[in-house]
Design a protein around this motif. Structure first.
Motif, short mmCIF file in Angstrom:
data_model
loop_
_atom_site.label_atom_id
_atom_site.label_comp_id
_atom_site.label_asym_id
_atom_site.label_seq_id
_atom_site.Cartn_x
_atom_site.Cartn_y
_atom_site.Cartn_z
N PHE A 261 -2.86 72.70 29.23
CA PHE A 261 -2.33 71.86 28.16
C PHE A 261 -1.25 70.92 28.68
CE2 PHE A 261 -3.38 75.76 25.50
CZ PHE A 261 -4.57 75.23 25.01
N GLY A 262 -1.02 70.91 30.00
CA GLY A 262 -0.02 70.03 30.59
C GLY A 262 1.38 70.62 30.66
N VAL A 263 1.50 71.96 30.43
CA VAL A 263 2.80 72.61 30.44
C VAL A 263 3.02 73.36 31.75
CG1 VAL A 263 4.31 74.27 29.27
CG2 VAL A 263 2.73 72.87 27.93
N GLN A 281 -5.81 66.98 29.18
CA GLN A 281 -7.03 66.23 29.47
C GLN A 281 -8.29 66.99 29.03
OE1 GLN A 281 -6.83 63.07 30.69
NE2 GLN A 281 -4.62 63.41 30.49
N LEU A 282 -8.13 68.18 28.49
CA LEU A 282 -9.27 68.99 28.08
C LEU A 282 -9.96 68.41 26.86
CD1 LEU A 282 -7.91 72.66 28.27
CD2 LEU A 282 -9.53 71.61 29.83
N LYS A 283 -11.26 68.69 26.75
CA LYS A 283 -12.01 68.44 25.52
C LYS A 283 -12.15 69.75 24.74
CE LYS A 283 -12.85 64.08 26.27
NZ LYS A 283 -12.18 63.04 25.44
N THR A 284 -12.35 70.84 25.50
CA THR A 284 -12.47 72.17 24.89
C THR A 284 -11.86 73.20 25.82
OG1 THR A 284 -14.51 71.60 23.70
CG2 THR A 284 -14.07 73.94 24.04
N GLY A 309 -11.04 71.17 21.19
CA GLY A 309 -11.73 72.36 20.72
C GLY A 309 -11.33 73.58 21.53
N CYS A 310 -11.76 74.74 21.06
CA CYS A 310 -11.57 75.94 21.86
C CYS A 310 -12.67 76.94 21.56
CB CYS A 310 -10.19 76.59 21.64
SG CYS A 310 -9.92 77.32 20.01
N TYR A 311 -12.96 77.76 22.57
CA TYR A 311 -13.89 78.88 22.41
C TYR A 311 -13.19 80.09 23.00
CZ TYR A 311 -17.97 81.91 22.82
OH TYR A 311 -18.83 82.97 22.72
N ASN A 352 -11.13 67.75 17.08
CA ASN A 352 -10.86 67.02 15.85
C ASN A 352 -9.86 65.90 16.11
OD1 ASN A 352 -7.91 67.79 14.96
ND2 ASN A 352 -8.83 69.64 15.80
N GLN A 353 -9.77 65.01 15.15
CA GLN A 353 -8.78 63.93 15.24
C GLN A 353 -7.90 63.92 13.99
OE1 GLN A 353 -8.22 61.99 17.92
NE2 GLN A 353 -9.71 63.30 18.94
N VAL A 354 -7.63 65.11 13.46
CA VAL A 354 -6.86 65.23 12.21
C VAL A 354 -5.51 64.53 12.31
CG1 VAL A 354 -5.70 66.84 10.67
CG2 VAL A 354 -8.02 67.32 11.45
N PHE A 355 -4.86 64.65 13.47
CA PHE A 355 -3.50 64.13 13.59
C PHE A 355 -3.43 62.80 14.37
CE2 PHE A 355 -2.82 68.84 13.41
CZ PHE A 355 -2.36 68.86 12.11
N SER A 356 -4.59 62.16 14.55
CA SER A 356 -4.57 60.88 15.25
C SER A 356 -4.06 59.78 14.31
CB SER A 356 -5.98 60.52 15.73
OG SER A 356 -6.80 60.16 14.64
N SER A 357 -3.71 58.64 14.89
CA SER A 357 -3.15 57.54 14.09
C SER A 357 -4.18 56.98 13.11
CB SER A 357 -2.65 56.43 15.01
OG SER A 357 -3.70 55.96 15.84
N GLU A 358 -5.47 57.18 13.40
CA GLU A 358 -6.51 56.65 12.52
C GLU A 358 -6.86 57.62 11.39
OE1 GLU A 358 -7.01 56.98 15.86
OE2 GLU A 358 -6.56 54.91 16.44
N SER A 359 -6.37 58.84 11.46
CA SER A 359 -6.79 59.85 10.50
C SER A 359 -5.88 59.89 9.28
CB SER A 359 -6.79 61.23 11.16
OG SER A 359 -5.46 61.62 11.46
N LYS A 360 -6.30 60.67 8.32
CA LYS A 360 -5.51 60.89 7.11
C LYS A 360 -4.14 61.44 7.49
CE LYS A 360 -6.15 63.21 2.67
NZ LYS A 360 -7.04 64.16 1.94
N ASP A 361 -3.07 60.86 6.94
CA ASP A 361 -1.71 61.26 7.31
C ASP A 361 -1.20 62.36 6.38
OD1 ASP A 361 1.47 59.49 7.73
OD2 ASP A 361 0.86 61.55 8.16
#
Length: 420
Positions: A261-263, A281-284, A309-311, A352-361
């Motif tokens: 996660f970059g930590v 940089q992960l997708k899942t 995502g995660c599994y 998901n892109q729930v918290f992206s700038s294009e998504s519902k705030d």
């Protein structure tokens, strides 16, 4: 109590967070201290669970109520089974009366224990008539909660002939078993763990050199700060104490997992500094958590907050915790817009892109969604870092006292805006 988390940002140079001793280590050592009163323990956890353990072990009552404390229920069942001449009833909350304990009870009965169920077969409350347990060989399915196994190992040195425990099948949560064995070794108990067989030698009294032990701070509790740093801007850092690189705690695997996660984790003199070194940089994220299931909720929430995502697998023990954590995670993440699927031992979260700038705030929607905690401290704390992304409300927020009473104060100190 319902707490509102308002979308926040971590402050520059936040103060060092001091986290109390590990609940897992503390509860094991408290039981050993009851068996060997000469043992002295430093940095005991200030969690509700550890306080329940201490009160129960000091109590002279024949009714022991451990409320929601699952570790206490398992460890104390084994302990009171060995207390010759003492009769107790051990009970707990409504949820505790639904949590299975038959595997441990039947194993203790094989050793000679006198235990009976007072309500539902296979669940607390239990009536225990303490007696001398003379048998020393027993078998147990290896994929059960490691707390059953540790409960047996902790009483083993006080059994007349020690204990030979054979684990059948693939073993779950090996680090917790190794933690128990290591603590036994530290007080002078001779143990061996080869293939699927564990042997514990009897020990009458402690030697002078094994009487003082210090508990390392809790790695499960630091998981929420890993999530906070992962969800923050590059350059964010938080320092916590008291930790060591050679930890007994299985959840110390966080330092490896969160690199994805970059930590970055930097170990200092009994401290760790968490640094957000780069964007994720992960997708899942794919992770087998059979040896560290308590951090599954934190990782799932981190992935959701990052939009990846995660599994997660190895989660079968989560169904018998304070709540069915897999169902609870699915329900609460979906409130925030996640797509989640679960099986008996896994959880899948779609990117998901729930918290992206294009998504519902979400931050424009008043105080935000109410996250239910189900009497589960880890639900409250795992979702709290999402307050860096959106407004949230945490129901029954003080449930965190089960393992981390100062959690909300520590979040405020690093920059979280929290109101009642």
């Amino acid at each position: 109590m319902l707490l509102a988390l308002h979308k926040s940002t971590i402050v520059d140079n936040p103060p060092k967070i001091v986290i109390t001793g590990s609940k897992s280590e503390s509860n094991r050592l408290l039981l050993l201290q009851a068996l060997y009163p000469e043992l002295k323990i430093q940095n005991v956890s200030n969690s509700d669970d550890s306080e329940v353990m201490q009160e129960a072990l000091k109590s002279t009552s024949n009714l022991i109520d451990i409320s929601h404390a699952g570790t206490a229920m398992r460890f104390l069942t084994a302990f009171f089974a060995t207390q010759e001449g003492r009769e107790v009833v051990i009970t707990g909350s409504a949820r505790m009366k639904e949590r299975p304990i038959q595997v441990l009870v039947e194993t203790l009965k094989t050793l000679g224990a006198d235990i009976s169920y007072l309500e539902t077969e296979g669940c607390p409350p239990l009536k225990i008539n303490g007696k001398l347990l003379s048998k020393e060989k027993v078998s147990l399915k290896a994929n059960v909660s490691s707390q059953y196994i540790s409960a047996l190992l902790l009483i083993a040195p006080k059994l007349k002939n020690g204990l030979e425990l054979t684990l059948e099948g693939e073993i779950t949560s090996v680090p917790y078993i190794n933690m128990t064995l290591n603590l036994l070794n530290q007080i002078g108990v001779k143990t061996s763990f080869e293939n699927n067989k564990i042997k514990i030698n009897p020990l009458a009294n402690l030697g002078a050199q094994q009487r003082d032990l210090t508990v390392e701070s809790d790695w499960s509790s630091v998981s929420y700060f890993y999530s906070i740093v992962a969800l923050s801007a590059v350059g964010t850092k938080i320092t916590l104490s008291s930790y060591k690189k050679a930890s007994l705690q299985g959840d110390s695997v966080l330092s490896e997992i969160y690199t994805d996660f970059g930590v970055e984790t930097k170990f200092g003199d009994h401290t760790i500094t968490l640094l957000k070194k780069s964007e994720c940089q992960l997708k899942t994220m794919t992770c087998d958590l059979k040896n560290a299931p308590d951090i599954a909720q934190t990782i799932a929430a981190t992935c959701f907050g990052l939009g990846i995502g995660c599994y997660l697998t190895g989660l079968h023990t989560l169904k018998i915790k304070e709540t069915d954590r897999l169902v609870a995670l699915k329900t609460e993440l979906e409130k925030l817009g996640a797509t989640v699927s679960i099986t008996e031992n896994s959880l899948s979260l779609e990117p998901n892109q729930v918290f992206s700038s294009e998504s519902k705030d979400f931050t424009t929607q008043g105080l935000g969604e109410v996250i239910a905690t189900y009497h589960d401290h880890r639900m409250a704390m795992a979702f709290a870092p999402l307050g860096l992304k959106t407004n949230l409300q945490i129901e029954d927020a003080m449930v965190v006292s089960k393992s981390y009473p100062t959690f909300w104060e520590d979040l405020k100190s690093v920059g979280f805006k929290i109101t009642k």
